[in-house]
Scaffold this motif. Structure first.
Motif, short mmCIF file in Angstrom:
data_model
loop_
_atom_site.label_atom_id
_atom_site.label_comp_id
_atom_site.label_asym_id
_atom_site.label_seq_id
_atom_site.Cartn_x
_atom_site.Cartn_y
_atom_site.Cartn_z
N THR A 286 12.23 56.55 82.78
CA THR A 286 13.60 56.90 82.43
C THR A 286 13.62 58.25 81.71
O THR A 286 12.71 58.57 80.96
N SER A 288 14.75 61.25 79.05
CA SER A 288 15.23 61.36 77.67
C SER A 288 16.74 61.54 77.67
O SER A 288 17.33 62.08 78.61
N HIS A 289 17.38 61.09 76.60
CA HIS A 289 18.82 61.32 76.46
C HIS A 289 19.13 62.82 76.37
O HIS A 289 20.27 63.23 76.61
N THR A 292 19.24 63.82 80.68
CA THR A 292 19.53 62.69 81.56
C THR A 292 19.42 63.08 83.03
O THR A 292 19.13 62.24 83.88
N ALA A 321 18.17 62.06 69.05
CA ALA A 321 18.84 61.88 70.34
C ALA A 321 18.96 60.41 70.73
O ALA A 321 19.63 60.08 71.71
N ASP A 323 16.28 58.51 71.51
CA ASP A 323 15.24 58.17 72.48
C ASP A 323 14.28 57.13 71.94
O ASP A 323 14.03 57.06 70.74
N ASP A 437 23.14 49.21 76.31
CA ASP A 437 23.13 50.27 75.31
C ASP A 437 24.40 51.11 75.40
O ASP A 437 25.27 50.87 76.24
N TYR A 439 24.89 53.90 76.55
CA TYR A 439 25.00 54.70 77.77
C TYR A 439 25.29 53.83 79.00
O TYR A 439 25.32 54.33 80.13
N THR A 441 23.41 51.32 80.15
CA THR A 441 22.21 50.73 80.76
C THR A 441 22.04 49.30 80.28
O THR A 441 22.14 49.02 79.09
N ASP A 464 18.11 47.96 71.54
CA ASP A 464 18.46 49.36 71.84
C ASP A 464 19.22 50.00 70.69
O ASP A 464 20.17 50.77 70.89
N SER A 470 23.63 54.08 66.14
CA SER A 470 23.56 53.69 67.55
C SER A 470 24.13 52.28 67.72
O SER A 470 24.06 51.45 66.81
#
Length: 508
Positions: A286, A288-289, A292, A321, A323, A437, A439, A441, A464, A470
């Motif tokens: 995957t 990194s944020h 993307t 970020a 991650d 999460d 984002y 996902t 997450d 977050s």
């Protein structure tokens, strides 16, 4: 062992030929995830060179299809390699003869208490791992034949060792006529304290940095693999490969991009380069944020071996970020344009991982404080509605970190008594908890149902929640066994030491 260094002057091209190396000629490069079709036929290479040569003479036949230059990686699956060999996390997979260097990051799972005693690799790009690397302390960032153990994880029945290896290579032989590059297998041997030896054989593609189409040297753009102190940086230019960043912060001088185009300034297709695409990719595949999708970086292209036009990525912070900890590859795709300004077929395709040059790697090993805090509150709106048209619903809770990352937690979900609700099996197999999460996902976790059918338990759930602020959402599937009785109710979620009612449930 001391190995003589075989460097090219940084202001002069490499010699026309060289007798070092004994690898079979190959027109390929490394692709993630196994072997893809390789461009290895000499006749096909000559045909491509002829097409480019004709273009140089004015035919302007720009419709040259992108070459799928893929070379085989070690095809052993990662789980098998981890326990019986060495799992390759990443390595410097492609570079010009100017930069004949080895960079390798690997991981192995060993019996409890077993440690590495010796690391060797094939300096000449063959099946003889005779060059021994000296062990340095974690984070030393040296410039010779050295390795560092950058992480040691203790499991119940075994230990997991992650290491980074660096050193010189002698794989700068000129490709045969009609060829653009050669591929060399670099055998890595790791001896362990229990007498066992583990091996891996990553492959490197070595490019010829010239544009001589009638000899097959097609002159695609490439990026340099930094070594020693030539590109600056603290403490050296190659510190960005195997860089240890426990806090997630990477200084701005570590990730270096130096773009070379052998066609630069000529009146031929693909003769201008001034940018690359780059991406940071986690060991699980995957991004990194921070990246993307592959991002564009402006870099001044040039045809010579000078190093003064480099560009650095700038300071980044993986923790900030959001991650996850782990290993990250720094991947770069060099680009070129034709005199018309159109993208050139000589560019490397950022949609294909196998086209990337790996020129750096990062190891982010942040350990959360034991008291990392988070909160839980009911999910929604909207409420969950269960009726004849909505037989299954997904009540859950919303989570937010006050610090992070929050370590894995145990989650228990309980049904309300006497409300006619039942958990639904939607996993493969069985019951599952879904974590989403910020984002979008999602990841499912299997659970076990209590004997009375009232409680689901899920263990070792990654919520997450990586940094302060977050957020994530978790939910389960339920249904009403009797929709003839109207009711308003909710589930109870116990997430670690936090408890909350779920999204309100309307049974109608």
């Amino acid at each position: 062992m001391t190995v003589p260094r075989i460097r090219r002057p940084t202001d002069a091209p490499a010699p026309e030929s060289n007798t070092h190396g004994n690898a079979t000629p190959y027109l390929g490069n490394a692709r993630d995830g196994g072997q893809a079709p390789a461009f290895s036929d000499i006749a096909l290479a000559l045909a491509l060179a002829l097409a480019l040569a004709l273009d140089d003479k004015g035919s302007h036949a720009k419709e040259i299809s992108m070459i799928d230059t893929a070379t085989p990686e070690d095809t052993t699956s990662a789980p098998a390699a981890l326990t019986t060999g060495i799992e390759t996390l990443g390595h410097a997979n492609r570079f010009a003869v100017w930069d004949s260097e080895f960079r390798y990051d690997g991981r192995l799972r060993v019996p409890v208490g077993v440690r590495i005693t010796k690391v060797r690799y094939a300096y000449y790009g063959n099946d003889k791992a005779e060059t021994e690397a000296v062990r340095l302390l974690r984070g030393s960032m040296g410039v010779d034949q050295q390795y560092e153990v950058i992480d040691l994880t203790f499991l119940a029945d075994s230990d997991v060792i992650t290491f980074t290896l660096r050193g010189d290579l002698n794989v700068d032989a000129a490709p045969d006529k009609g060829q653009y590059s050669k591929t060399y297998p670099i055998l890595v041997r790791v001896d362990l304290s229990n007498g066992e030896t583990r091996t891996a054989s990553p492959q490197v593609e070595v490019l010829w940095p010239e544009y001589i189409p009638d000899q097959g040297r097609i002159g695609r753009p490439f990026v340099r693999l930094p070594w020693d102190y030539v590109w600056g940086g603290n403490p050296n230019s190659q510190a960005g490969f195997g860089y240890v960043a426990d806090s997630g912060y990477i200084p701005g001088d570590k990730l270096i991009v130096d773009l070379v185009n052998p066609r630069q300034g000529r009146d031929v297709p693909g003769s201008h380069s001034d940018f690359v695409y780059y991406q940071l990719v986690h060991e699980d595949g995957t991004p990194s944020h921070l990246t993307t999708t592959p991002r564009k970086l402006k870099v001044e292209g040039h045809a010579d071996a000078g190093t003064g036009r480099k560009q650095t990525l700038g300071a980044i912070d993986l923790r900030e970020a959001g991650d996850k900890p782990g290993y990250y590859r720094f991947l770069v795709w060099p680009q070129a344009t034709d005199p018309s300004g159109e993208p050139s077929a000589t560019s490397w395709d950022p949609s294909r991982p196998g086209d990337a040059f790996q020129v750096g790697s990062l190891y982010y090993r942040y350990t959360a404080p034991h008291n990392a805090q988070f909160s839980a509150r009911p999910g929604g709106p909207p409420d969950v509605r269960l009726d004849g048209d909505h037989s299954v619903g997904y009540p859950g809770v919303r989570l937010e970190a006050q610090d992070g990352p929050v370590p894995p937690q145990t989650v228990r979900v309980t049904l309300p008594q006497g409300m006619g609700l039942q958990f639904v099996e939607e996993g493969n197999p069985g019951y599952q908890l879904t974590v989403q999460d910020a984002y979008g996902t999602v990841k499912p976790y299997p659970g076990r149902l209590s004997r009375d059918g009232q409680t689901l338990t899920f263990e070792n759930v990654d919520l997450d929640l990586l940094t302060r602020g977050s957020r994530s959402t978790v939910w389960v599937a339920v249904k009403a066994t009797d929709t003839t009785t109207a009711a308003r109710t909710s589930l109870t979620f116990h997430v670690g030491n936090q408890s909350s009612q779920s999204t309100p449930i309307e049974v109608t």
